[in-house]
Design a protein around this motif. Sequence first.
Motif, PDB file in Angstrom:
ATOM      1  N   GLU A  74       0.779  -1.190   0.016  1.00  0.00           N
ATOM      2  CA  GLU A  74      -0.282   0.114  -0.155  1.00  0.00           C
ATOM      3  C   GLU A  74       0.700   1.155  -0.047  1.00  0.00           C
ATOM      4  OE1 GLU A  74      -2.573  -0.396   3.354  1.00  0.00           O
ATOM      5  OE2 GLU A  74      -3.561  -2.305   2.439  1.00  0.00           O
ATOM      6  N   ARG A  75       2.162   1.290   0.592  1.00  0.00           N
ATOM      7  CA  ARG A  75       2.873   2.186   0.356  1.00  0.00           C
ATOM      8  C   ARG A  75       4.343   2.184  -0.138  1.00  0.00           C
ATOM      9  NH1 ARG A  75       3.351   4.498   6.359  1.00  0.00           N
ATOM     10  NH2 ARG A  75       4.492   6.285   5.119  1.00  0.00           N
ATOM     11  N   PRO A  76       4.846   2.830  -1.096  1.00  0.00           N
ATOM     12  CA  PRO A  76       6.197   2.827  -1.679  1.00  0.00           C
ATOM     13  C   PRO A  76       7.258   3.140  -0.989  1.00  0.00           C
ATOM     14  CG  PRO A  76       5.317   4.711  -2.486  1.00  0.00           C
ATOM     15  CD  PRO A  76       4.343   4.061  -1.706  1.00  0.00           C
ATOM     16  N   ALA A  77       8.168   2.093  -0.774  1.00  0.00           N
ATOM     17  CA  ALA A  77       9.283   2.087   0.092  1.00  0.00           C
ATOM     18  C   ALA A  77      10.464   1.164  -0.080  1.00  0.00           C
ATOM     19  CB  ALA A  77       8.847   2.007   1.686  1.00  0.00           C
ATOM     20  N   ASP A  78      11.539   1.414   0.622  1.00  0.00           N
ATOM     21  CA  ASP A  78      12.765   0.456   0.482  1.00  0.00           C
ATOM     22  C   ASP A  78      12.723  -0.759   1.402  1.00  0.00           C
ATOM     23  OD1 ASP A  78      13.720   1.925  -1.820  1.00  0.00           O
ATOM     24  OD2 ASP A  78      14.389   3.172  -0.602  1.00  0.00           O
ATOM     25  N   PHE A  79      12.295  -0.343   2.620  1.00  0.00           N
ATOM     26  CA  PHE A  79      12.055  -1.351   3.628  1.00  0.00           C
ATOM     27  C   PHE A  79      10.832  -1.117   4.546  1.00  0.00           C
ATOM     28  CE2 PHE A  79      14.709   1.638   5.587  1.00  0.00           C
ATOM     29  CZ  PHE A  79      14.272   1.728   6.890  1.00  0.00           C
ATOM     30  N   TYR A  80      10.294  -2.280   5.208  1.00  0.00           N
ATOM     31  CA  TYR A  80       9.050  -2.321   5.906  1.00  0.00           C
ATOM     32  C   TYR A  80       9.463  -2.939   7.333  1.00  0.00           C
ATOM     33  CZ  TYR A  80       7.066  -1.426   1.226  1.00  0.00           C
ATOM     34  OH  TYR A  80       6.864  -0.567   0.074  1.00  0.00           O
ATOM     35  N   TYR A  81       8.760  -2.453   8.187  1.00  0.00           N
ATOM     36  CA  TYR A  81       8.960  -3.166   9.493  1.00  0.00           C
ATOM     37  C   TYR A  81       7.620  -3.180  10.516  1.00  0.00           C
ATOM     38  CZ  TYR A  81      10.843  -3.448  14.311  1.00  0.00           C
ATOM     39  OH  TYR A  81      10.954  -3.821  15.589  1.00  0.00           O
ATOM     40  N   PRO A  82       7.179  -4.265  10.902  1.00  0.00           N
ATOM     41  CA  PRO A  82       5.909  -4.381  11.449  1.00  0.00           C
ATOM     42  C   PRO A  82       6.099  -4.035  12.945  1.00  0.00           C
ATOM     43  CG  PRO A  82       7.111  -6.594  11.414  1.00  0.00           C
ATOM     44  CD  PRO A  82       7.798  -5.645  10.691  1.00  0.00           C
ATOM     45  N   ILE A  83       5.024  -3.293  13.393  1.00  0.00           N
ATOM     46  CA  ILE A  83       4.745  -2.581  14.779  1.00  0.00           C
ATOM     47  C   ILE A  83       3.466  -3.283  15.152  1.00  0.00           C
ATOM     48  CG2 ILE A  83       6.421  -1.063  14.691  1.00  0.00           C
ATOM     49  CD1 ILE A  83       4.207   1.067  14.316  1.00  0.00           C
ATOM     50  N   VAL A  84       3.326  -3.607  16.560  1.00  0.00           N
ATOM     51  CA  VAL A  84       2.180  -4.017  17.145  1.00  0.00           C
ATOM     52  C   VAL A  84       1.857  -3.023  18.224  1.00  0.00           C
ATOM     53  CG1 VAL A  84       0.874  -6.132  17.996  1.00  0.00           C
ATOM     54  CG2 VAL A  84       2.562  -6.442  16.449  1.00  0.00           C
ATOM     55  N   SER A  85       0.536  -2.800  18.233  1.00  0.00           N
ATOM     56  CA  SER A  85       0.030  -2.002  19.386  1.00  0.00           C
ATOM     57  C   SER A  85       0.052  -2.777  20.644  1.00  0.00           C
ATOM     58  CB  SER A  85      -1.206  -1.320  19.295  1.00  0.00           C
ATOM     59  OG  SER A  85      -2.488  -2.172  19.245  1.00  0.00           O
ATOM     60  N   ARG A  86       0.061  -2.054  21.952  1.00  0.00           N
ATOM     61  CA  ARG A  86      -0.124  -2.691  23.076  1.00  0.00           C
ATOM     62  C   ARG A  86      -1.269  -3.310  23.317  1.00  0.00           C
ATOM     63  NH1 ARG A  86       2.727  -0.320  28.621  1.00  0.00           N
ATOM     64  NH2 ARG A  86       2.466  -2.423  29.856  1.00  0.00           N
TER      65      ARG A  86
ATOM     66  N   VAL B 155       7.309   1.043  23.139  1.00  0.00           N
ATOM     67  CA  VAL B 155       7.784   2.260  22.741  1.00  0.00           C
ATOM     68  C   VAL B 155       6.417   3.283  23.034  1.00  0.00           C
ATOM     69  CG1 VAL B 155       8.809   3.918  21.286  1.00  0.00           C
ATOM     70  CG2 VAL B 155      10.051   1.802  21.641  1.00  0.00           C
ATOM     71  N   ARG B 156       6.474   4.327  23.503  1.00  0.00           N
ATOM     72  CA  ARG B 156       5.288   5.279  23.559  1.00  0.00           C
ATOM     73  C   ARG B 156       5.244   6.450  22.493  1.00  0.00           C
ATOM     74  NH1 ARG B 156       3.035   8.623  28.810  1.00  0.00           N
ATOM     75  NH2 ARG B 156       1.490   9.858  27.810  1.00  0.00           N
ATOM     76  N   LEU B 157       4.521   6.318  21.617  1.00  0.00           N
ATOM     77  CA  LEU B 157       4.894   7.452  20.584  1.00  0.00           C
ATOM     78  C   LEU B 157       3.385   8.247  20.724  1.00  0.00           C
ATOM     79  CD1 LEU B 157       5.970   5.367  17.474  1.00  0.00           C
ATOM     80  CD2 LEU B 157       7.187   6.654  18.932  1.00  0.00           C
ATOM     81  N   ARG B 158       3.345   9.209  19.952  1.00  0.00           N
ATOM     82  CA  ARG B 158       2.066  10.143  19.839  1.00  0.00           C
ATOM     83  C   ARG B 158       0.891   9.520  19.354  1.00  0.00           C
ATOM     84  NH1 ARG B 158       1.918  15.829  17.003  1.00  0.00           N
ATOM     85  NH2 ARG B 158       3.410  16.313  18.705  1.00  0.00           N
ATOM     86  N   ASP B 159       1.105   8.362  18.430  1.00  0.00           N
ATOM     87  CA  ASP B 159       0.045   7.822  17.877  1.00  0.00           C
ATOM     88  C   ASP B 159      -0.349   6.510  18.731  1.00  0.00           C
ATOM     89  OD1 ASP B 159       0.884   8.624  14.727  1.00  0.00           O
ATOM     90  OD2 ASP B 159       2.715   8.504  16.005  1.00  0.00           O
ATOM     91  N   GLY B 160       0.430   6.129  19.815  1.00  0.00           N
ATOM     92  CA  GLY B 160       0.090   5.041  20.713  1.00  0.00           C
ATOM     93  C   GLY B 160       1.356   4.519  21.096  1.00  0.00           C
ATOM     94  N   THR B 161       1.305   3.258  21.894  1.00  0.00           N
ATOM     95  CA  THR B 161       2.127   2.456  22.302  1.00  0.00           C
ATOM     96  C   THR B 161       2.223   1.235  21.695  1.00  0.00           C
ATOM     97  OG1 THR B 161       1.849   3.519  24.367  1.00  0.00           O
ATOM     98  CG2 THR B 161       3.152   1.407  24.580  1.00  0.00           C
ATOM     99  N   PHE B 162       3.725   0.853  21.098  1.00  0.00           N
ATOM    100  CA  PHE B 162       3.828  -0.183  20.327  1.00  0.00           C
ATOM    101  C   PHE B 162       4.957  -0.998  20.577  1.00  0.00           C
ATOM    102  CE2 PHE B 162       1.841   3.385  17.729  1.00  0.00           C
ATOM    103  CZ  PHE B 162       0.813   2.669  17.097  1.00  0.00           C
ATOM    104  N   THR B 163       5.172  -2.144  20.128  1.00  0.00           N
ATOM    105  CA  THR B 163       6.254  -2.965  20.205  1.00  0.00           C
ATOM    106  C   THR B 163       6.604  -3.509  18.851  1.00  0.00           C
ATOM    107  OG1 THR B 163       7.294  -4.855  21.080  1.00  0.00           O
ATOM    108  CG2 THR B 163       4.983  -5.422  20.342  1.00  0.00           C
ATOM    109  N   GLY B 164       8.100  -3.788  18.459  1.00  0.00           N
ATOM    110  CA  GLY B 164       8.476  -4.095  17.231  1.00  0.00           C
ATOM    111  C   GLY B 164       8.338  -5.383  16.986  1.00  0.00           C
ATOM    112  N   GLY B 165       8.140  -5.867  15.423  1.00  0.00           N
ATOM    113  CA  GLY B 165       7.869  -6.773  14.914  1.00  0.00           C
ATOM    114  C   GLY B 165       9.402  -7.749  14.934  1.00  0.00           C
ATOM    115  N   ASN B 166       9.438  -8.976  14.228  1.00  0.00           N
ATOM    116  CA  ASN B 166      10.464  -9.850  14.186  1.00  0.00           C
ATOM    117  C   ASN B 166      10.758 -10.136  12.834  1.00  0.00           C
ATOM    118  OD1 ASN B 166       9.754 -10.036  17.106  1.00  0.00           O
ATOM    119  ND2 ASN B 166      11.832 -10.766  17.118  1.00  0.00           N
ATOM    120  N   MET B 167      10.397  -9.359  11.904  1.00  0.00           N
ATOM    121  CA  MET B 167      10.626  -9.435  10.396  1.00  0.00           C
ATOM    122  C   MET B 167      10.762  -8.305   9.345  1.00  0.00           C
ATOM    123  SD  MET B 167       6.843 -10.740   8.800  1.00  0.00           S
ATOM    124  CE  MET B 167       6.914 -12.229   9.705  1.00  0.00           C
ATOM    125  N   VAL B 168      11.404  -8.209   8.529  1.00  0.00           N
ATOM    126  CA  VAL B 168      11.582  -6.954   7.836  1.00  0.00           C
ATOM    127  C   VAL B 168      11.504  -7.302   6.426  1.00  0.00           C
ATOM    128  CG1 VAL B 168      13.145  -5.053   7.018  1.00  0.00           C
ATOM    129  CG2 VAL B 168      13.343  -5.880   9.500  1.00  0.00           C
TER     130      VAL B 168
END
Length: 244
Positions: free
Chosen positions: A108-120, A135-148
């Motif tokens: 859905e978005r053009p980029a060179d690499f993509y990283y998944p994040i999951v909300s708390r 990690v607490r961001l303005r958009d919410g609190t997330f943890t990182g995924g384990n693939m790229v």
Amino acid sequence: MEVDAVILAGDKEGRALLPVGSRPMIAWVVEALLASGRIRRLVVAGPAELAPALPSDITLVPAGRTTVDSALNGAAALPASEWLLLVTADIPLLKPEAVRDFLDRCRERPADFYYPIVSRECNEASYPGVKRTYVRLRDGTFTGGNMVLIKTSALLTCARRGQELVRLRKSPLALSRLIGLKFIVKFLTHRLTIAEAEKHFSRLLGARGVGIISPYPEIGIDVDKESDLELARRVLGSGPKEPS
């Protein structure tokens, strides 16, 4: 979208072979990737001891000294790949639909690499009490995924710059200069947005990166402590047995 994939299984603790249910942990990851129907070729970067746990048609290459080196070793075994899906071997709860969903969202978005994040909230809804680093961001609190998911053409540039960030981790002053004080302040005060983080790390890594919010918490539940292993065994303990 079909891609080639590399499972990174070179950790010194040998976690990939830990028994989970009826099979080694890495076997669950292999099964999820292949069952997704989106993997064209699959390579595992890890020690020779993994061979008996892998299907005969999967290529096993040596792990590198670092995770980045292992990724490059895996990429070298997949010539002519346009895209590579890099996956760690310690996410046995991974589901085929999580792989498909992530790859679909990447389109859905053009980029060179993509990283998944999951909300708390997503994590807690499916696995109450599971311990993750958030990690607490303005958009919410997330943890990182384990693939790229990464363009093969961008892998070497990102690898080199990523290794430089790792090298500077023992020099907080040099690292802060590279990252930037404004970024650090916004991060510490929880005012940083996902879009700002994408832009900043794209600059640091020399390639355009995008964060993909995944509704599948299994993509980020890696087995790095005893409670994680207990969770995986509780969920998968009644899984299908290997054929005799």
